[in-house]
Design an enzyme around this catalytic site. Structure first.
Site, PDB file in Angstrom:
ATOM      1  N   HIS A   6       5.636  -0.201  -6.557  1.00  0.00           N
ATOM      2  CA  HIS A   6       5.877   0.337  -5.220  1.00  0.00           C
ATOM      3  C   HIS A   6       4.845  -0.166  -4.211  1.00  0.00           C
ATOM      4  CE1 HIS A   6       9.136   2.941  -4.110  1.00  0.00           C
ATOM      5  NE2 HIS A   6       8.399   3.537  -3.204  1.00  0.00           N
ATOM      6  N   HIS A  32      16.306   3.089   3.579  1.00  0.00           N
ATOM      7  CA  HIS A  32      15.999   4.476   3.900  1.00  0.00           C
ATOM      8  C   HIS A  32      17.142   5.084   4.703  1.00  0.00           C
ATOM      9  CE1 HIS A  32      11.370   3.739   3.595  1.00  0.00           C
ATOM     10  NE2 HIS A  32      11.919   4.007   2.421  1.00  0.00           N
ATOM     11  N   TYR A  76       5.127   4.118   7.529  1.00  0.00           N
ATOM     12  CA  TYR A  76       4.467   2.817   7.596  1.00  0.00           C
ATOM     13  C   TYR A  76       3.776   2.586   8.936  1.00  0.00           C
ATOM     14  CZ  TYR A  76       6.918   2.053   3.302  1.00  0.00           C
ATOM     15  OH  TYR A  76       7.371   2.199   2.017  1.00  0.00           O
ATOM     16  N   LYS A 112      19.235   3.976  -4.253  1.00  0.00           N
ATOM     17  CA  LYS A 112      19.397   5.370  -4.656  1.00  0.00           C
ATOM     18  C   LYS A 112      20.826   5.834  -4.397  1.00  0.00           C
ATOM     19  CE  LYS A 112      14.617   6.933  -4.075  1.00  0.00           C
ATOM     20  NZ  LYS A 112      13.730   7.894  -3.386  1.00  0.00           N
ATOM     21  N   ARG A 144      12.607  -1.435  -4.643  1.00  0.00           N
ATOM     22  CA  ARG A 144      12.146  -0.434  -5.594  1.00  0.00           C
ATOM     23  C   ARG A 144      12.188  -1.072  -6.981  1.00  0.00           C
ATOM     24  NH1 ARG A 144      16.033   2.391  -2.325  1.00  0.00           N
ATOM     25  NH2 ARG A 144      15.070   4.010  -1.027  1.00  0.00           N
ATOM     26  N   ARG A 192       6.316  -2.906  -2.276  1.00  0.00           N
ATOM     27  CA  ARG A 192       7.288  -2.412  -1.295  1.00  0.00           C
ATOM     28  C   ARG A 192       6.565  -1.881  -0.058  1.00  0.00           C
ATOM     29  NH1 ARG A 192      12.576  -0.283  -0.818  1.00  0.00           N
ATOM     30  NH2 ARG A 192      12.739   1.858  -0.053  1.00  0.00           N
TER      31      ARG A 192
END
Length: 299
Positions: A244, A270, A279, A172, A148, A247
């Site tokens: 992004h 994730h 994806y 995150k 990110r 990514r």
């Protein structure tokens, strides 16, 4: 109870209890400020404890004039979360958003670029300039590690475990993970770090920060966006490319080449495999080729 007071408490809750990132917290705050401003403009005397479904519907009708369905759905989700917090803290007994339905939206597929397009952007970098080696290392790291943009700007020299072939990434909610890094990627980070960065005058607070601006301070998210947009223009790439995008391309290309979805999930950081499953949108032509190549009854 005033909106400003409860909003401050709510944002603290999002940070400390739910561990959300600064960017996510800012989004929640901006959406609630839209509601507060609406109430002021319309002279509606409603507090967080007294506002009802009808007033919220009026607000949503108003913002529908200027926001798309995806943005409206996000705001409704944020309002539901806010009023659930009020119930959790015993400020309210009901959630006035319970009967408000979010607009249906299609699942947006990630934008990707090809390896050739990435190479075109790298070829557009002017390596004769001081920031050239830095920008090449940035592009290689965004794509090579699937980071990110905030993870890239916060990357520290002390996070580089090149001997082991990993970098430590803070994602995150300040959750850390180790991401593998290729020798190819290590090469360009090392060139920047040992041949360019070491000659800069560096601000004390950025002494351990890897990627610096010309003033020796940490690069901002906005600067990364600008670097990428300018390189895309120089490479004559018409797609809308952001940090992004690299990514998304990292994950998609790994999947297309046979990587396990669980491994990709771990590298991307994730929490849920459901997030990574987006994806699986890989090109239908590619899926057809897989079927024709590997299915036992292909002929």
């Amino acid at each position: 109870m005033k909106w400003e007071h409860i909003l401050k408490d709510y944002l603290t809750y999002l940070k400390l209890e739910r561990g959300l990132s600064i960017n996510s917290i800012n989004s929640y705050e901006l959406d609630l400020l839209k509601l507060i401003n609406f109430l002021k403009v319309k002279s509606i005397l409603a507090t967080p404890l007294t506002i009802d479904q009808e007033t919220l519907q009026l607000f949503l009708y108003e913002i529908a004039k200027e926001l798309n369905s995806r943005s409206r759905a996000r705001i409704i989700s944020g309002l539901k979360s806010f009023f659930n917090y009020l119930i959790f803290e015993d400020y309210r007994k009901d959630n006035p958003t319970d009967l408000i339905e979010a607009p249906k939206i299609g699942r947006k597929l990630p934008e990707t670029i090809s390896v050739e397009e990435i190479d075109q952007m790298i070829a557009a970098i002017d390596l004769s300039k001081a920031e050239g080696e830095r920008n090449r290392a940035i592009i290689e790291t965004l794509y090579g590690c699937g980071l990110r943009v905030s993870e890239l700007t916060n990357l520290k020299i002390s996070d580089l475990y090149f001997d082991e072939g990993f970098i430590k990434v803070t994602g995150k909610g300040d959750k850390q993970r180790f991401v593998p890094i290729s020798d190819y990627n290590i090469k360009y980070i090392t060139i920047y770090k040992d041949q360019v960065r070491c000659h800069q005058e560096i601000k004390p607070e950025a002494s351990d920060t890897l990627f610096l601006n010309r003033r020796g301070a940490q690069l901002t998210r906005a600067m990364i966006f600008t670097i990428i947009r300018q390189l895309a223009e120089k490479a004559n790439i018409r797609k809308k490319i952001s940090p992004h995008t690299f990514r998304h391309s990292f994950a998609t290309h790994l999947l297309e080449n046979g990587a396990d979805l669980r491994a990709i999930q771990q590298m991307l950081g994730h929490e849920s495999i459901t997030t990574t499953e987006i994806y699986m949108h890989v090109d239908r032509t590619y899926l057809r080729e897989v079927l024709e190549t590997y299915h036992p009854k292909k002929t």
